[in-house]
Design an enzyme around this catalytic site. Structure first.
Site, PDB file in Angstrom:
ATOM      1  N   HIS A  89      37.345  62.103 101.347  1.00  0.00           N
ATOM      2  CA  HIS A  89      37.125  63.784 101.349  1.00  0.00           C
ATOM      3  C   HIS A  89      35.945  63.997 100.418  1.00  0.00           C
ATOM      4  O   HIS A  89      35.717  65.224 100.148  1.00  0.00           O
ATOM      5  CB  HIS A  89      38.362  64.273 101.309  1.00  0.00           C
ATOM      6  CG  HIS A  89      38.345  65.632 101.785  1.00  0.00           C
ATOM      7  ND1 HIS A  89      38.612  66.657 100.738  1.00  0.00           N
ATOM      8  CD2 HIS A  89      38.220  66.066 102.802  1.00  0.00           C
ATOM      9  CE1 HIS A  89      38.555  68.028 101.578  1.00  0.00           C
ATOM     10  NE2 HIS A  89      38.129  67.526 102.741  1.00  0.00           N
ATOM     11  N   HIS A 255      36.289  77.869 102.589  1.00  0.00           N
ATOM     12  CA  HIS A 255      36.386  76.540 102.539  1.00  0.00           C
ATOM     13  C   HIS A 255      36.316  76.180 100.990  1.00  0.00           C
ATOM     14  O   HIS A 255      36.250  74.946 100.638  1.00  0.00           O
ATOM     15  CB  HIS A 255      35.468  75.889 103.386  1.00  0.00           C
ATOM     16  CG  HIS A 255      35.571  74.481 103.572  1.00  0.00           C
ATOM     17  ND1 HIS A 255      34.824  73.325 102.871  1.00  0.00           N
ATOM     18  CD2 HIS A 255      36.510  73.820 104.251  1.00  0.00           C
ATOM     19  CE1 HIS A 255      35.241  72.336 103.281  1.00  0.00           C
ATOM     20  NE2 HIS A 255      36.179  72.403 104.125  1.00  0.00           N
ATOM     21  N   LYS A 257      37.077  75.515  96.923  1.00  0.00           N
ATOM     22  CA  LYS A 257      38.540  74.994  96.284  1.00  0.00           C
ATOM     23  C   LYS A 257      37.973  75.042  94.824  1.00  0.00           C
ATOM     24  O   LYS A 257      37.204  74.321  94.049  1.00  0.00           O
ATOM     25  CB  LYS A 257      38.323  73.337  96.512  1.00  0.00           C
ATOM     26  CG  LYS A 257      38.383  73.125  97.927  1.00  0.00           C
ATOM     27  CD  LYS A 257      37.334  72.268  98.356  1.00  0.00           C
ATOM     28  CE  LYS A 257      36.985  72.034 100.088  1.00  0.00           C
ATOM     29  NZ  LYS A 257      38.062  71.972 100.778  1.00  0.00           N
TER      30      LYS A 257
END
Length: 337
Positions: A89, A255, A257
């Site tokens: 990821h 989106h 983080k």
């Protein structure tokens, strides 16, 4: 990122969960091919699951035919089917061992203001130089050669690249999050697009709020994974009852983080605060005590709150039966979200 690629003189290493054959992906493809044709070593590592419906065979062949070394991470195999679930990821670009980029940005038009307009995803990416770039390059090379738990030595300079599933700790990021939450004294400002934490991490957040820390959680009001939002909403009540303030970002898909605590510690990278990022996927985060970065992330967080809706406990207890049912179903699948 494209400017750095265009100026590359020696090497380019690119790792992406999603690499789309769209207007942005094609722009990157052209830039990478141009550098490869000029004799620069270009390596591209793409996750097989993440890019399954985004990347095309035509783009793959075009890159390889023009000198780009391209590899797929964990392609499907009947001999080792379980491996496909362990996804890379990470989103990482390293140019000339001189500058590196890391964060939430995939290579697709959804992150582009130019091509997607005001509806583009709200995301966070950072660039850095210095000794950490060589660490990033070592981590890229390790994955390129299938050494997934490599842990390069890093000098204690206040900034580190953290990845999970190392030889010394299989759940490293979970431990880092927990430690940061338990040590916070003034505030915790947390942004995550998918909030489905394990019980230990959830308890650490609740305990921080109960001891007087200003804990604020920013999650999407709009999302690209609806069932993950159902699961996040299912645990709102326990957080709100402990004093955690929850905000849903309204303008577009969130989106980013990031986490900032007490003006001096922050973390930004690829990991969500969910089971998949903490226990299954391969992730990469920058954790640092750089006060300038903490200040910028805090400023961005406060700006995002002004575009968000605050969820109150009283209103949340009045939610309808369908919403409650969706949350229960989603929590059954929480380890796979």
């Amino acid at each position: 990122m494209l400017r750095s690629i265009d100026r590359a003189q020696d090497s380019i290493q690119l790792e992406s969960y999603i690499f789309a054959d769209d207007i942005v992906g094609q722009e990157f493809c052209r830039a990478l091919i141009e550098r490869a044709r000029s004799g620069i070593k270009v390596k591209v590592h793409i996750d097989a699951a993440g890019s399954l419906f985004w990347f095309s065979r035509k783009m793959q062949n075009h890159m390889r035919d023009n000198g780009v070394e391209l590899r797929w991470f964990h392609r499907w195999s009947w001999r080792r089917p379980w491996r496909y679930n362990h996804r890379n990821h990470r989103k990482l670009l390293i140019v000339d061992n001189r500058i590196a980029y890391l964060g939430g940005f995939n290579i697709h038009k959804e992150n582009s203001c130019k091509h997607y307009g005001e509806a583009r995803w709200r995301d966070t990416h950072v660039s850095f130089d210095g000794s950490l770039v060589s660490v990033a390059a070592q981590l890229f090379d390790a994955f390129w050669h299938g050494k997934l738990r490599s842990q390069p030595l890093q000098k204690a300079e206040g900034s580190k690249l953290l990845h999970n599933q190392t030889l010394s700790c299989r759940h490293r990021l979970r431990c880092v999050y927990g430690e940061a939450f338990s040590k916070a004294k003034k505030y915790i400002y947390l942004t995550t697009p998918y909030f489905v934490p394990d019980n230990h991490t959830l308890r650490q957040l609740c305990k921080a709020a109960e001891r007087g820390v200003d804990v604020r959680l920013l999650v999407p009001g709009k999302t690209d994974v609806r069932i993950a939002r159902w699961a996040a909403r299912h645990i709102y009540a326990s957080l709100l009852e402990s004093g955690v303030k929850i905000y849903e970002y309204l303008p577009r898909v969130l989106h980013a983080k990031t986490v900032v605590t007490d003006d001096h510690w922050s973390m930004v990278g690829t990991s969500n605060l969910d089971y998949r990022s903490l226990f299954t996927n391969y992730e990469l985060n920058l954790a640092t005590i750089d006060q300038q970065l903490a200040r910028k992330l805090k400023q961005q967080f406060i700006e995002d709150l002004s575009l968000s809706e605050c969820i109150s406990l009283n209103d949340w207890k009045k939610r309808d039966g369908v919403t409650r049912w969706q949350g229960r179903v989603a929590m059954i699948l929480k380890r796979w979200l």
